[in-house]
Design a protein around this motif. Structure first.
Motif, PDB file in Angstrom:
ATOM      1  N   ILE A  92      65.672  55.996  67.169  1.00 53.17           N
ATOM      2  CA  ILE A  92      66.289  55.279  66.048  1.00 53.17           C
ATOM      3  C   ILE A  92      65.357  54.172  65.564  1.00 53.17           C
ATOM      4  O   ILE A  92      65.179  53.961  64.364  1.00 53.17           O
ATOM      5  N   ALA A  93      64.741  53.466  66.525  1.00 51.16           N
ATOM      6  CA  ALA A  93      63.807  52.394  66.163  1.00 51.16           C
ATOM      7  C   ALA A  93      62.645  52.947  65.341  1.00 51.16           C
ATOM      8  O   ALA A  93      62.217  52.330  64.355  1.00 51.16           O
ATOM      9  N   THR A  94      62.155  54.112  65.740  1.00 49.42           N
ATOM     10  CA  THR A  94      61.055  54.742  65.008  1.00 49.42           C
ATOM     11  C   THR A  94      61.486  55.131  63.595  1.00 49.42           C
ATOM     12  O   THR A  94      60.719  55.005  62.636  1.00 49.42           O
ATOM     13  N   LYS A  95      62.732  55.578  63.460  1.00 49.28           N
ATOM     14  CA  LYS A  95      63.244  55.935  62.132  1.00 49.28           C
ATOM     15  C   LYS A  95      63.287  54.722  61.216  1.00 49.28           C
ATOM     16  O   LYS A  95      62.975  54.805  60.035  1.00 49.28           O
ATOM     17  N   PHE A  96      63.681  53.581  61.785  1.00 46.31           N
ATOM     18  CA  PHE A  96      63.696  52.356  60.990  1.00 46.31           C
ATOM     19  C   PHE A  96      62.281  51.981  60.544  1.00 46.31           C
ATOM     20  O   PHE A  96      62.068  51.531  59.419  1.00 46.31           O
ATOM     21  N   LYS A  97      61.317  52.171  61.448  1.00 41.85           N
ATOM     22  CA  LYS A  97      59.923  51.866  61.094  1.00 41.85           C
ATOM     23  C   LYS A  97      59.450  52.771  59.954  1.00 41.85           C
ATOM     24  O   LYS A  97      58.789  52.322  59.014  1.00 41.85           O
ATOM     25  N   ASN A  98      59.810  54.060  60.026  1.00 43.72           N
ATOM     26  CA  ASN A  98      59.434  54.997  58.965  1.00 43.72           C
ATOM     27  C   ASN A  98      60.140  54.666  57.653  1.00 43.72           C
ATOM     28  O   ASN A  98      59.579  54.835  56.563  1.00 43.72           O
ATOM     29  N   LEU A  99      61.384  54.184  57.780  1.00 43.37           N
ATOM     30  CA  LEU A  99      62.158  53.822  56.595  1.00 43.37           C
ATOM     31  C   LEU A  99      61.518  52.645  55.861  1.00 43.37           C
ATOM     32  O   LEU A  99      61.590  52.540  54.637  1.00 43.37           O
ATOM     33  N   MET A 100      60.872  51.762  56.635  1.00 39.62           N
ATOM     34  CA  MET A 100      60.175  50.626  56.030  1.00 39.62           C
ATOM     35  C   MET A 100      59.129  51.124  55.026  1.00 39.62           C
ATOM     36  O   MET A 100      59.047  50.630  53.894  1.00 39.62           O
ATOM     37  N   GLY A 101      58.334  52.099  55.469  1.00 43.80           N
ATOM     38  CA  GLY A 101      57.280  52.640  54.608  1.00 43.80           C
ATOM     39  C   GLY A 101      57.844  53.257  53.344  1.00 43.80           C
ATOM     40  O   GLY A 101      57.293  53.079  52.258  1.00 43.80           O
ATOM     41  N   LYS A 102      58.965  53.975  53.486  1.00 41.58           N
ATOM     42  CA  LYS A 102      59.580  54.621  52.323  1.00 41.58           C
ATOM     43  C   LYS A 102      60.072  53.588  51.322  1.00 41.58           C
ATOM     44  O   LYS A 102      60.153  53.855  50.118  1.00 41.58           O
ATOM     45  N   ASN A 103      60.438  52.403  51.829  1.00 41.33           N
ATOM     46  CA  ASN A 103      60.933  51.343  50.950  1.00 41.33           C
ATOM     47  C   ASN A 103      59.830  50.382  50.512  1.00 41.33           C
ATOM     48  O   ASN A 103      60.102  49.292  50.010  1.00 41.33           O
TER      49      ASN A 103
END
Length: 484
Positions: A238-249
Motif C-alpha cells: 500500500i505504501a508503494t502504491k501511495f508513492k506511485n500515486l505521487m508521481g501520477k499527481n
C-alpha cells in the motif's frame, strides 16, 4: 496553481464576516462582588476559602471568573478542575469552551484534549454540533486561535469519530477559521493517517479523493505521512502504491519518502526490495542522507550480511555523507552476527578517530558476537565494561549472556549474571531459572543453588512445579537452616 490561489483567497478572507462577535453580560451587584472575591482567593491560592463559597457558584459567575484569570492557564485549569468536585453543575458547555480557548492559546494540547475526551464521552447526539458553535461564539471573547479547532478535530479522530472530525473541518472552512493551505494539509493528512492505523486501507485513498474534490491537492507531506504510517504497519504494498500515486499527481518523492520505504522493507527483512528503492531514489536524483545509509547498513547487519553492509558503508564514505554512532553500531552488529569479532573490535577503535562514544547498542552488539562464538567469559568482561561506562544493559543483553553461560555449562557464570539482572529489577523466564538451579546442583554448587532459591522466593519468582523437582525438598530444608 488554481488550487493554491483558491486556498490563498480562502485563508486570507476577512474573518470578521464569518466569526460571530458574542459577549456575555457584565456582572453586577452580588455577581460582581462574588467574582471579585473568588478572584482574590484564587490569586492568593486560598483554596479553603474557595471551598466555603462552592455552593454559590453559578455558570455565569464561573465563566466571568475564568475570563478574568485566563492569562494564567495553570490557575485557570486548577480552578476548572476544582469545580468538578466543588460544584460540577456550574460547568456548562460555555465553561468548557472558555477553558479550551485558554489552554490551546498556550499550546497545552494534551490538557485540552483530555477535557474534550471527557466531555465527548457523554455520547449526547447533539453535543458535537453544539460544542463547535459554543467554541465559535466564545472565540473572539477569549481572543482565541484556530488551534482550538485543531484540538477538537484531532480529538474526534483519536476517538474514531471521523464523521464528527469531517464536520469540524468543513465548518472551519465555512467560517474561514484559520484554514490556510498549510493547516489544510496538516489536518487532512493527519486525518487520513488514523484510518490507516486502524487497518482501514480504503478510507485513506477515499480521503485523498475527497481532498481533491473540494479543490485541495495533497502535497508531498500528505503522501509522506501516509507512506510512513503504512510502512510502520508493515503494509508495504500500500505504501508503494501511495508513492506511485505521487508521481501520477505530478509530485516528486523526496528523501523522506524513500527513507520510509527503505526502513519498512528492511524491517520486514526484504533487503532486495530495500535496495531496489535505494537504486530508484538515485535514478530520480534524490540524494541519500545519513538516515538512508544507516537504515540499509542496519538492514543488512540484521540479516548477517556484513559484506553488503560494508559496501553500502564504503559508498557512504565516497559520497561524503556524515557517519554517526548508528552507522558503526549497524556495522558492528552485522560483523558480530557472523562471528567476525576481531573486525568488529577494529571498528570500535575507529570510534575514537570519529569522536564518537560507544553506547549501549555498541556493547550489546559486541556481547552478541562473543556469545555467538560461545566465549561467555569475554562477553561477561564486555558487560562489565558496559556497566562501567555508564551504559545500561537491557533484558535482551542479559538473556544473551545467560544463554551463553548455560550453553558452556558455566552455571556459576549464569548465576552471577542472574544476580545482576535481579539487582536491576529484571527477571528471567521460569525455564531458565530451573535450568540454572539444576545445573548448579549437578556441578556441586548447592550453596549457590540455595541462594538462588532464596532470591526467587523473596522475589516471588518460584516457577510453577518447581517444588516438584527432586532436589527441591532437601534444598529448602538447607535453605531454611541457612537463611532462617
Amino acid at each position: 496553481m488554481t488550487t493554491c490561489l483558491h486556498l490563498r483567497r480562502f485563508s486570507t478572507f476577512n474573518r470578521s464576516n464569518t466569526i460571530p462577535h458574542r459577549t456575555i453580560p457584565e456582572p453586577k451587584g452580588q455577581d460582581l462582588d462574588f467574582v471579585n472575591v473568588v478572584h482574590s482567593h484564587l490569586i492568593h491560592c486560598d483554596w479553603d476559602k474557595l471551598k466555603k463559597l462552592s455552593a454559590h457558584f453559578t455558570p455565569f459567575r464561573v465563566n466571568h471568573i475564568l475570563l478574568k484569570i485566563q492569562k494564567d492557564h495553570v490557575l485557570s485549569l486548577e480552578f476548572f478542575n476544582s469545580l468538578k468536585t466543588l460544584n460540577p453543575i456550574s460547568l456548562t458547555l460555555e465553561t468548557h469552551s472558555i477553558i479550551l480557548h485558554v489552554l490551546t492559546k498556550k499550546s497545552k494540547f494534551k490538557s485540552a484534549q483530555s477535557i474534550l475526551r471527557t466531555l465527548l464521552a457523554s455520547r449526547s447526539i447533539d453535543l458535537p454540533g453544539k460544542l463547535f458553535d459554543t467554541i465559535l461564539f466564545s472565540y473572539r471573547m477569549c481572543d482565541s486561535s484556530p488551534r482550538v479547532f485543531d484540538s477538537l478535530f484531532k480529538t474526534y479522530a483519536h476517538m474514531n469519530k471521523f464523521r464528527n472530525a469531517t464536520d469540524v473541518f468543513s465548518r472551519m472552512k465555512e467560517k474561514c477559521v484559520g484554514v490556510g493551505y498549510r493547516r489544510i494539509h496538516t489536518l487532512l493528512t493527519w486525518f487520513c493517517l488514523p484510518f490507516a492505523s486502524l487497518g482501514n486501507l480504503k478510507r485513506p485513498l477515499k480521503c485523498l479523493g475527497e481532498m481533491e474534490s473540494v479543490g485541495i491537492t495533497p502535497n508531498v507531506v500528505s503522501y509522506n505521512t501516509l507512506i510512513a504510517g503504512h510502512c510502520n504497519k508493515g503494509l508495504l504494498s500500500i505504501a508503494t502504491k501511495f508513492k506511485n500515486l505521487m508521481g501520477k499527481n505530478g509530485l516528486e518523492p523526496n528523501v523522506v519518502t524513500f527513507n520510509s520505504l527503505i526502513h519498512g522493507f528492511c524491517k520486514e527483512g526484504k533487503l532486495h526490495e530495500a535496495n531496489r528503492s535505494f537504486s530508484e531514489m538515485k535514478v530520480m536524483n534524490v540524494t541519500p542522507d545519513t538516515v538512508t545509509y544507516n537504515t540499509l547498513i542496519n538492514g543488512y547487519g540484521q540479516v548477517g550480511n556484513s559484506n553488503m553492509a560494508g559496501k553500502v558503508y564504503d559508498e557512504m564514505l565516497r559520497n561524503g555523507v556524515k557517519t554517526d554512532i548508528l552507522t558503526y553500531n549497524a556495522l558492528i552488529l552485522g560483523l558480530c552476527k557472523e562471528g567476525k569479532t576481531k573486525k568488529a573490535a577494529f571498528l570500535v577503535k575507529e570510534l575514537d578517530k570519529e569522536d564518537l562514544v560507544p553506547n549501549a547498542s555498541t556493547f550489546s552488539a559486541l556481547i552478541s558476537g562473543q556469545c555467538a562464538r560461545k566465549n561467555s567469559d569475554r562477553a561477561f568482561q564486555l558487560y562489565k565494561s558496559m556497566v562501567r561506562s555508564g551504559c545500561h544493559p537491557n533484558e535482551q543483553t542479559f538473556k544473551m549472556l545467560i544463554s551463553a553461560f548455560i550453553e558452556n555449562e558455566d552455571f556459576e557464570g549464569a548465576f552471577n549474571v542472574l544476580m545482576d539482572m535481579f539487582a536491576r529489577s529484571m527477571a528471567s523466564d521460569s525455564n531458565t531459572l530451573l535450568e540454572i538451579c539444576d545445573g548448579l546442583c549437578q556441578c556441586g554448587k548447592e550453596s549457590l543453588a540455595m541462594k538462588l532459591c532464596h532470591e526467587m522466593k523473596a522475589r516471588r519468582l518460584i516457577p510453577e512445579g518447581f517444588d516438584r523437582a527432586e532436589h527441591f525438598n532437601s534444598m529448602t530444608e538447607k535453605e531454611n537452616r541457612t537463611f532462617g
